[in-house]
Every structure is written in C-alpha cells, then in structure tokens.
Motif scaffolding. Structure first.
Motif, PDB file in Angstrom:
ATOM      1  N   ILE A   1       0.854  -1.187   0.000  1.00 50.51           N
ATOM      2  CA  ILE A   1       0.000   0.000   0.000  1.00 50.51           C
ATOM      3  C   ILE A   1       0.887   1.233   0.000  1.00 50.51           C
ATOM      4  O   ILE A   1       1.843   1.332   0.795  1.00 50.51           O
ATOM      5  CB  ILE A   1      -0.945   0.017   1.219  1.00 50.51           C
ATOM      6  CG1 ILE A   1      -1.887  -1.191   1.173  1.00 50.51           C
ATOM      7  CG2 ILE A   1      -1.728   1.309   1.293  1.00 50.51           C
ATOM      8  CD1 ILE A   1      -2.751  -1.334   2.402  1.00 50.51           C
ATOM      9  N   LEU A   2       0.568   2.181  -0.876  1.00 45.51           N
ATOM     10  CA  LEU A   2       1.246   3.476  -0.897  1.00 45.51           C
ATOM     11  C   LEU A   2       0.354   4.464  -0.167  1.00 45.51           C
ATOM     12  O   LEU A   2      -0.765   4.760  -0.595  1.00 45.51           O
ATOM     13  CB  LEU A   2       1.491   3.947  -2.335  1.00 45.51           C
ATOM     14  CG  LEU A   2       2.121   5.337  -2.494  1.00 45.51           C
ATOM     15  CD1 LEU A   2       3.456   5.421  -1.770  1.00 45.51           C
ATOM     16  CD2 LEU A   2       2.296   5.688  -3.974  1.00 45.51           C
TER      17      LEU A   2
ATOM     18  N   ASP B   1      -0.207  -2.308  -4.631  1.00 47.94           N
ATOM     19  CA  ASP B   1      -1.510  -2.893  -4.893  1.00 47.94           C
ATOM     20  C   ASP B   1      -2.666  -1.935  -4.635  1.00 47.94           C
ATOM     21  O   ASP B   1      -3.776  -2.159  -5.120  1.00 47.94           O
ATOM     22  CB  ASP B   1      -1.702  -4.150  -4.031  1.00 47.94           C
ATOM     23  CG  ASP B   1      -0.648  -5.206  -4.338  1.00 47.94           C
ATOM     24  OD1 ASP B   1      -0.644  -5.706  -5.476  1.00 47.94           O
ATOM     25  OD2 ASP B   1       0.173  -5.497  -3.454  1.00 47.94           O
ATOM     26  N   LEU B   2      -2.428  -0.850  -3.879  1.00 44.84           N
ATOM     27  CA  LEU B   2      -3.521   0.052  -3.545  1.00 44.84           C
ATOM     28  C   LEU B   2      -2.944   1.405  -3.132  1.00 44.84           C
ATOM     29  O   LEU B   2      -1.900   1.469  -2.477  1.00 44.84           O
ATOM     30  CB  LEU B   2      -4.379  -0.531  -2.416  1.00 44.84           C
ATOM     31  CG  LEU B   2      -5.633   0.241  -1.995  1.00 44.84           C
ATOM     32  CD1 LEU B   2      -6.802  -0.721  -1.767  1.00 44.84           C
ATOM     33  CD2 LEU B   2      -5.365   1.024  -0.710  1.00 44.84           C
ATOM     34  N   PHE B   3      -3.639   2.479  -3.516  1.00 42.05           N
ATOM     35  CA  PHE B   3      -3.253   3.837  -3.127  1.00 42.05           C
ATOM     36  C   PHE B   3      -4.203   4.319  -2.039  1.00 42.05           C
ATOM     37  O   PHE B   3      -5.423   4.228  -2.180  1.00 42.05           O
ATOM     38  CB  PHE B   3      -3.335   4.812  -4.307  1.00 42.05           C
ATOM     39  CG  PHE B   3      -2.430   4.475  -5.467  1.00 42.05           C
ATOM     40  CD1 PHE B   3      -1.191   3.890  -5.253  1.00 42.05           C
ATOM     41  CD2 PHE B   3      -2.814   4.761  -6.767  1.00 42.05           C
ATOM     42  CE1 PHE B   3      -0.352   3.587  -6.313  1.00 42.05           C
ATOM     43  CE2 PHE B   3      -1.999   4.461  -7.838  1.00 42.05           C
ATOM     44  CZ  PHE B   3      -0.764   3.865  -7.611  1.00 42.05           C
ATOM     45  N   VAL B   4      -3.652   4.857  -0.949  1.00 51.18           N
ATOM     46  CA  VAL B   4      -4.429   5.557   0.074  1.00 51.18           C
ATOM     47  C   VAL B   4      -3.862   6.974   0.140  1.00 51.18           C
ATOM     48  O   VAL B   4      -2.688   7.156   0.482  1.00 51.18           O
ATOM     49  CB  VAL B   4      -4.325   4.873   1.448  1.00 51.18           C
ATOM     50  CG1 VAL B   4      -5.124   5.658   2.481  1.00 51.18           C
ATOM     51  CG2 VAL B   4      -4.820   3.445   1.383  1.00 51.18           C
ATOM     52  N   THR B   5      -4.687   7.978  -0.195  1.00 47.13           N
ATOM     53  CA  THR B   5      -4.140   9.335  -0.300  1.00 47.13           C
ATOM     54  C   THR B   5      -5.130  10.365   0.217  1.00 47.13           C
ATOM     55  O   THR B   5      -6.348  10.205   0.095  1.00 47.13           O
ATOM     56  CB  THR B   5      -3.789   9.658  -1.767  1.00 47.13           C
ATOM     57  OG1 THR B   5      -3.328  11.018  -1.860  1.00 47.13           O
ATOM     58  CG2 THR B   5      -4.987   9.481  -2.698  1.00 47.13           C
ATOM     59  N   ASP B   6      -4.571  11.417   0.812  1.00 48.80           N
ATOM     60  CA  ASP B   6      -5.366  12.597   1.165  1.00 48.80           C
ATOM     61  C   ASP B   6      -5.760  13.315  -0.123  1.00 48.80           C
ATOM     62  O   ASP B   6      -5.088  13.178  -1.150  1.00 48.80           O
ATOM     63  CB  ASP B   6      -4.544  13.521   2.072  1.00 48.80           C
ATOM     64  CG  ASP B   6      -5.416  14.546   2.780  1.00 48.80           C
ATOM     65  OD1 ASP B   6      -6.636  14.506   2.598  1.00 48.80           O
ATOM     66  OD2 ASP B   6      -4.853  15.396   3.503  1.00 48.80           O
TER      67      ASP B   6
END
Length: 794
Positions: free
Chosen positions: A666-667, A711-716
């Motif tokens: 995860i990024l 595998d997945l982006f979590v971003t503000d």
C-alpha cells in the motif's frame, strides 16, 4: 470567381516587379542568341504582367465596391442614435453614420476606454475574421461602451462597427421610468428607446429642434415646436455620470401665446418626475418639487436647514455642501438617511451648482429613493458574512478532523493491547469518546455552512435527538431549560441525518430567540396513524404511519397576520442585522426535500409549536441498516459524554481487527505527519507492506521505480503542491486498475468534482477509526481480487 483575384490583388506590385525582372532576363537571352529560351521567359513575363494588371483592376474595383457598400450601410444606420462605422478588414474607415460625429477611426473612438486602442482594434479584427461577429465591453466607473463587429460583403471584406453606451445596473436612471429622454454627451445627442418609440419618424426633427435651443444656451425648463404646430415640453436634468439628460414630456398643443412659448415654469417644475431641491448659500432648503417633498417628508411652507433634513454622511452635512460649492463634491452621489419621514427612508443625492440670477452659492440637489437599495446592500453584507463564516467553518473542520483522526487513531492502537481491567483503559476510552463527540460537533457546525446533497438513511429519532441534546443544551444557554420526551411506539424514518439535525437546531435557535426572559423548550416525538387523507392548512397528508417531532416554546409567539409568511426566504421579524430570514426557509426546504411536512401554530404571547411529519419506516428497516448507516461499533462509539462512574462499569470493548499476514503493498500519501503515522502503523499491524509519502510529488518519485509493486493507493485529497486526484491520475497512466482510497477532512460532496476524475475510487472521511480504515482497505483489495479472478476465468 473574384475571391482568388482579390487575394492576388494584395501582391499586384510584386507581380509587376517580377514581370519586369523576368522581361529583363528574356532580353538578355535574346541578345545572347538564345531565342527559344528567351521566348519562354518572355511568355512568363507577359503572363505575370497580365496577372498584375488584372490584380490592380480588381483592387480598384474592390475599393470602389467597398466605398459604395459602406456608404449604403452608413445611410441605412443614419437614424441609429449610436455611432456606426464601416471599415475594411484592416480597420481602415470606409463610411460612418451621422451619430459617429466625423470620428470614423475605431482606434480613435476607443481612445480613453483601453490602454492600447490600436492593439485592441487589431485583436477585434482578428476575432471577427475568424467568427464573422464579436462583441467586447469596456468600463470606466459607472459608464461603459459595447463594441459589436459584424463581417459583411464576403470577399470585399467590410466590417460594421457599432458603438453603444452602457450604464451599470442595466441602464441610466431615467430610462427605467420609461420616459422619453435625450442624452447630451459633448456635442452629440442620442435618444433612448422610449424617445425613439414616442417620436418614430420625427427623430431628426426632434434632434434638430433640441440642437437649436441648446446651442442658444437654454437650460432648465423650455418648450420645443415640431412641424405641424405641435409642441413638446423639455426639462434639462443633470445626470450623476457627468452627462446631461433632457426629459421630453408628452406632446401637446402649444398655448395661444405663440409657437414655442414656454409653459409656466412653476407648474412644470412641480410635476417633473425627478425629485429636485434647491439649497441656498446659507444651507437652507429653497424651492422643491412635489416628489422631493414626499421623499424627505417636507411641507410646502417649510424652509429648514438641509442638515436637519438628512444625516448619515459620516461628516457634517454643511461641510459637504461647502465642498460642492468649491467644486470638489459635484456630481458624486451620496446615500443619506432622511430624518423627517415616519418610516425609515434612504435617499441618494447628487449636487449641482445652480444657474441663473441670484444663484451665487446655491446648489441643486437631484434626489432618488435608495431605501430598497440600502435594504439589498444590508442583505448582501449579511450574506457575505454568512459565506465567510461558512468558509471559515470548512477550513477549521478540515484541521480539526486531522487532529481528531490522530487522537482517536492512536487511542485505537493503545486499546488494542488493553482490556477493561487495565487501569488506563477507562481513561483511553474517555479520550476516544470525547474525540467522537468533537467529530459530531464539527459535522453539526458544517451543517450551518453549506447546502449538501441528501444522503438518506434509516434514522432512529430517539437516538438522534438524544445525541443532539448535548449540543442544544449549550446552544440555548443557562436561562432556558431544554426537555426531551419520546413516544414509546415511535418508528424510525428515512432521512439525511445531518440535514435533519440542522432543521432541529434552526427551530431550537428560533425558540431561544423568542424567549429573551428564559423559559422551557420542549422537544416531543409522537407516533401517528392516519386512517384517511388529512388536510392541514394548504397541505394534504396521505393516510399512513407518521413519526412526528414537535419543538414547543413559551415565547412571544407569532402574530396571525404574518404566520403564513414565516417560511418565505428573507422574511424575518428580527431587527436589522440580527437575522438573515433564511433559517425557517432553509428548514422548510430540507423537510420538503426529504418528503416530510412542517407546520407552525402560534398563540401571540403564549408560544409557538413547530411540528414535523415524516413517513414512518417498517420496524425491520432499522434492524437491517442501509449501506450508508452509521459505522460499525468500535471502542469509542459510545454516544454519551457522561463520566464512566455514572454509567456503571465500562462496556466491554469490541475485539480488535484480526492481525493477518497480507502480501499486499500500500502506498500511503498524507501531508499530516500524525495522521500518516497512525495509518501506517495500523496497516502494518494488519500485515500490509506500507510505503509512506508526505505529498504527491514524493509518491510519484516512488512510482518511477518499475520494480516497486503497489496494490492500492491511500491518499489525502487536499495537499500542498499537487493534490490527491492529480497525482493519482498521473500514476494510473502507468499502473492502470490500481484501487484508490481517498481520505479527507472535508465532506465528500465538496470534493466530488475533484474525485470524479478518478472512476472507481472510494472515499473515507476523517476522522476515521482503526476499524474503519482496516475494513475499507480489505474491502477494496477483495474487490480487486474478485475482478482479477473474473478476468482470469474469461
């Protein structure tokens, strides 16, 4: 057929020069006994010579054609009161109508309206050649000029320029009265639409008669004679924009005193549809017409000082009059309050010097009613304040949500390793409870600041009102008691929880303001079953089950003659500056949008009752929550802020999310360090491999490494530099199909435009808990794996 020759005409001189040059070459070849070559070159020279002659002839014909057509266009616009100029494609004048006053060069007409008139003319010519028509406006204080261009005559390239005067606010002041008015600007006279309609076919005679009278120095009230023995009365009125307006009264037969003899000035002055007043050198009110006396509340015999009639200038009125006599305040409008009328009246006044005998130091005041303008200005200022408060609330909510995410998130992490018997457990739970209450308070504040898209969900009114009571108790103050009673048979309803909270808060605030000496506000709920259609006022309620909410106060009540108006926008009974008149109209709109009904009943001096009707949901609806229902239960989900000692023993905490070994990478991109630290630690506890980035630029730097698997982006969403949707869109070009989870302290509807660029993305609002984040990540990864499995089977 002529178009190629017209294009060729521009190079006619070049063709002639080339023909001469090639003829010289042919002569040289003939001298050198190269007869065959000389003949070929001579033929080319003759061809170019013929083309040059044809180009020059076409050029002459085109010029004559342009002049002829331009003159015809100018004649067709001879009666147009606005200047009309005809030019070629390069802006060179060909003709102009009489209103142009001999100024046919567009750059000269635009002089003073823009910095570089020649450059503006060039840009307009380029635009009209591309579009065949264009319009541009130029403004200078309250006056403006609209320039309209139209391309005509096809290959001959003529452009018609139309210059029209504009005024801010939709037109000149006298124009809105529908009176025939002739405006004098320098030496030019132009009729307004009402004058052109009144004297259709006689425009030239009217303008000629006016020119003769004005050239003789006539001003004030005078008479004009028209062909056929008819006469018109004219009144010269100075305008606030420095121009002179001549009001033309309706045509009538002249008196027997002879053609052109004036009417009695006193009677005409009395009936002028413009409020006029004379102020003598001492500052006393001299002559005034009927409209001025009505506006300022004067009688015909009074002659008070002008400073006793108006106030509110911000400085002494006599000083303003002295400045006007010295020429410093002439023609500048000022808005003042009239002190003599019974009702509050604001007037706009423009001062001019008086002319004529015994007019030394005297002034003429041109007065107009500005009461409605002042009222609109006050409403606009209030709306600007509300907008500023809304923007401030949005920014504060974003920062608070970041802080609350870090607080509640780290509490979640600490609670993972503690049970109810740990000495620190109750303290951590209390911190988490108050963080959740703070988050609810932020959401309720945001309900005041913006209109949001409805998100219906099944709502328990009992739970909603109990949670809201904590805020309402502080809102009403210490002098007012707030009570809450429920009907045991009350059913749930489907509504937007946040918007329903705003409605109830608005009603409670109104009830508080209606009880300045204190009292009790009761909030009651009731289950109601209607067997038949029920008529309530002008509304008809269908038969069925309803959940009712009543807000009852003991205030001053609402008079019977205005109770039907209370839901109208901007209607308020509060003093100026104390209310916007939008609270009840907003509540009405929200209730109607949710399919409900709202009614008001009042007894003046005894109080008011507002009743809200909502359709009841089946009993099983609350047991099977909709997808947008509240979050799953977590350690800090207790709704009450009461101390633990008053609640008895602490409730057992729910089990933490299971720690599993995941191979997903995860990024995580978050500019707030505490939030990033909590989220990264929470995800690592779930077994995920986490790469942290503090902004979008750093995230893109990581992704430039093709060996890095994400595998997945979590971003503000909102970050310094490139925002979340911006860097994600760029990253998806090389890594298509990667799931995206957006997090933000702003509401989802305010970010929908930005997130709309990323299809398939999901939103997680701050503050979020450890369980919220874990379940969202697991759900998105499972969705990705399911899609990959379907693709593999295909």
């Amino acid at each position: 057929m002529l178009e190629p020759l017209i294009r060729l005409a521009a190079g006619g001189r070049v063709l002639a020069f080339a023909s001469i040059l090639i003829a010289s070459v042919a002569l040289g070849l003939a001298i050198a006994d190269l007869d065959w070559a000389a003949m070929v070159v001579a033929t080319a020279s003759a061809t170019l010579a013929l083309l040059a002659i044809a180009a020059m002839l076409v050029r002459t014909y085109a010029a004559r054609r342009r002049r002829f057509v331009g003159a015809a266009l100018a004649r067709s616009a001879a009666t147009d009161p606005d200047p009309v100029v005809v030019t070629d494609l390069k802006g060179r004048p060909c003709a102009a109508n009489p209103a142009a006053g001999g100024v046919a060069d567009p750059a000269e007409r635009l002089h003073g309206w823009c910095v570089d008139a020649a450059q503006v003319v060039d840009s307009l010519l380029v635009e009209v050649r591309r579009r065949e028509a264009t319009t541009r406006e130029f403004w200078r204080q309250d006056r403006g000029m609209r320039v309209s261009l139209h391309s005509v005559e096809g290959a001959f390239g003529l452009i018609v320029w139309h210059f029209s005067t504009l005024m801010r606010g939709g037109g000149r002041g006298l124009d809105v009265l529908g009176l025939p008015v002739v405006t004098r600007e320098g030496v030019q006279l132009r009729l307004n639409p009402a004058a052109r309609a009144a004297f259709m076919g006689e425009e030239a005679e009217v303008l000629e008669a006016l020119e003769q009278v004005l050239d003789a120095g006539t001003s004030g009230v005078f008479a004009l004679s028209l062909p056929g023995g008819r006469g018109i009365q004219a009144v010269s009125v100075p305008s606030r924009d420095g121009l002179a307006d001549i009001v033309l009264l309706p045509p009538r037969a002249l008196p027997e005193g002879g053609e052109g003899s004036p009417a009695p000035p006193a009677s005409v002055f009395e009936d002028i549809p413009v409020a006029l007043m004379q102020i003598d050198a001492e500052g006393r009110v001299g002559g005034s017409n009927r409209l001025a006396r009505q506006l300022l509340g004067l009688s015909g015999e009074e002659a008070p000082f002008f400073s006793e009639v108006v106030e509110g200038l911000g400085r002494p009125v006599p000083d303003w009059l002295d400045d006007a006599r010295a020429g410093r305040a002439l023609g500048r409008p000022e808005v003042l309050r009239a002190t003599l009328p019974q009702q509050e009246t604001f007037v706009q006044i423009i001062l001019r010097r008086a002319t004529g005998q015994n007019a030394e130091g005297a002034l003429v005041a041109v007065i107009s009613d500005a009461t409605e303008l002042k009222s609109l200005e006050a409403r606009f200022v209030q709306s600007q304040k509300m907008q500023a408060i809304g923007q401030l609330a949005g920014g504060i909510a974003h920062d608070f949500n970041n802080l609350l995410t870090a607080i509640s998130g780290h509490c979640d992490l600490l609670l993972l390793n503690r049970d109810r018997f740990d000495p620190d457990y109750n303290d951590l739970l209390q911190i988490h409870q108050n963080a959740n209450r703070a988050a609810a308070l932020v959401r309720q504040l945001l309900a005041f600041s913006r209109k949001q898209t409805l998100k219906p969900e099944v709502v328990s009114l009992e739970s909603l009102l109990e949670e809201l009571t904590h805020l309402l108790t502080r809102l009403v103050g210490e002098r007012i008691t707030l009570t809450l009673t429920h009907d045991p048979a009350l059913a749930a309803i489907r509504a937007d929880k946040r918007q329903l909270e705003q409605v109830i808060m608005n009603l409670v605030v109104n009830a508080r303001d209606a009880m300045p000496m204190g009292g009790t506000i009761r909030i009651e709920t009731e289950a109601l079953h209607l067997l038949d259609e029920h008529e309530h006022g002008r509304a008809r309620l269908p038969a069925g089950d309803y959940a009712l909410i009543r807000v009852i106060d003991q205030g001053i009540g609402i008079p019977a003659d205005i109770i039907d108006k209370i839901f109208e926008p901007f209607f308020t009974t509060k003093k100026i500056g104390e209310g916007t008149g939008l609270g009840l109209s907003t509540a009405y709109g929200i209730v109607k949008q949710m399919g409900g009904y709202i009614f008001a009943e009042s007894i003046e001096g005894a109080g008011t009752t507002f009743t809200l009707y909502f359709a009841a949901e089946p009993a099983e609806a609350l047991a099977d929550p909709a997808p947008v229902a509240a979050r799953p239960e977590e350690p800090a989900a207790a709704p009450s802020a009461a101390p633990l000692s008053r609640r008895g023993s602490a409730r057992p905490r729910s089990s933490p999310p299971p720690v599993t070994v995941n191979s997903a990478a995860i990024l995580l991109v978050e500019d707030e360090a505490p939030v990033r630290a909590f989220a990264a630690r929470a995800l690592r506890l779930q077994g995920y491999q986490v790469f942290e980035a503090q902004d979008g630029e750093q995230a893109l730097d990581f992704l430039r490494d093709p060996a890095l698997r994400v595998d997945l982006f979590v971003t503000d969403v909102i970050m310094p530099g490139i925002d979340g949707p911006g860097w994600v869109a760029e990253a998806l070009e090389d890594r298509p199909g990667t799931p995206v989870v957006f997090v933000s302290g702003y509401t989802e509807d305010s970010l929908s435009a930005a997130m709309g660029r990323i299809p398939g993305s999901v939103f997680l609002g701050k503050p979020f808990s450890l369980k919220d984040l874990s379940e969202m990540i697991a759900r998105e990864l499972a969705k990705r794996d399911a899609l990959a499995g379907v693709a593999g089977e295909g």
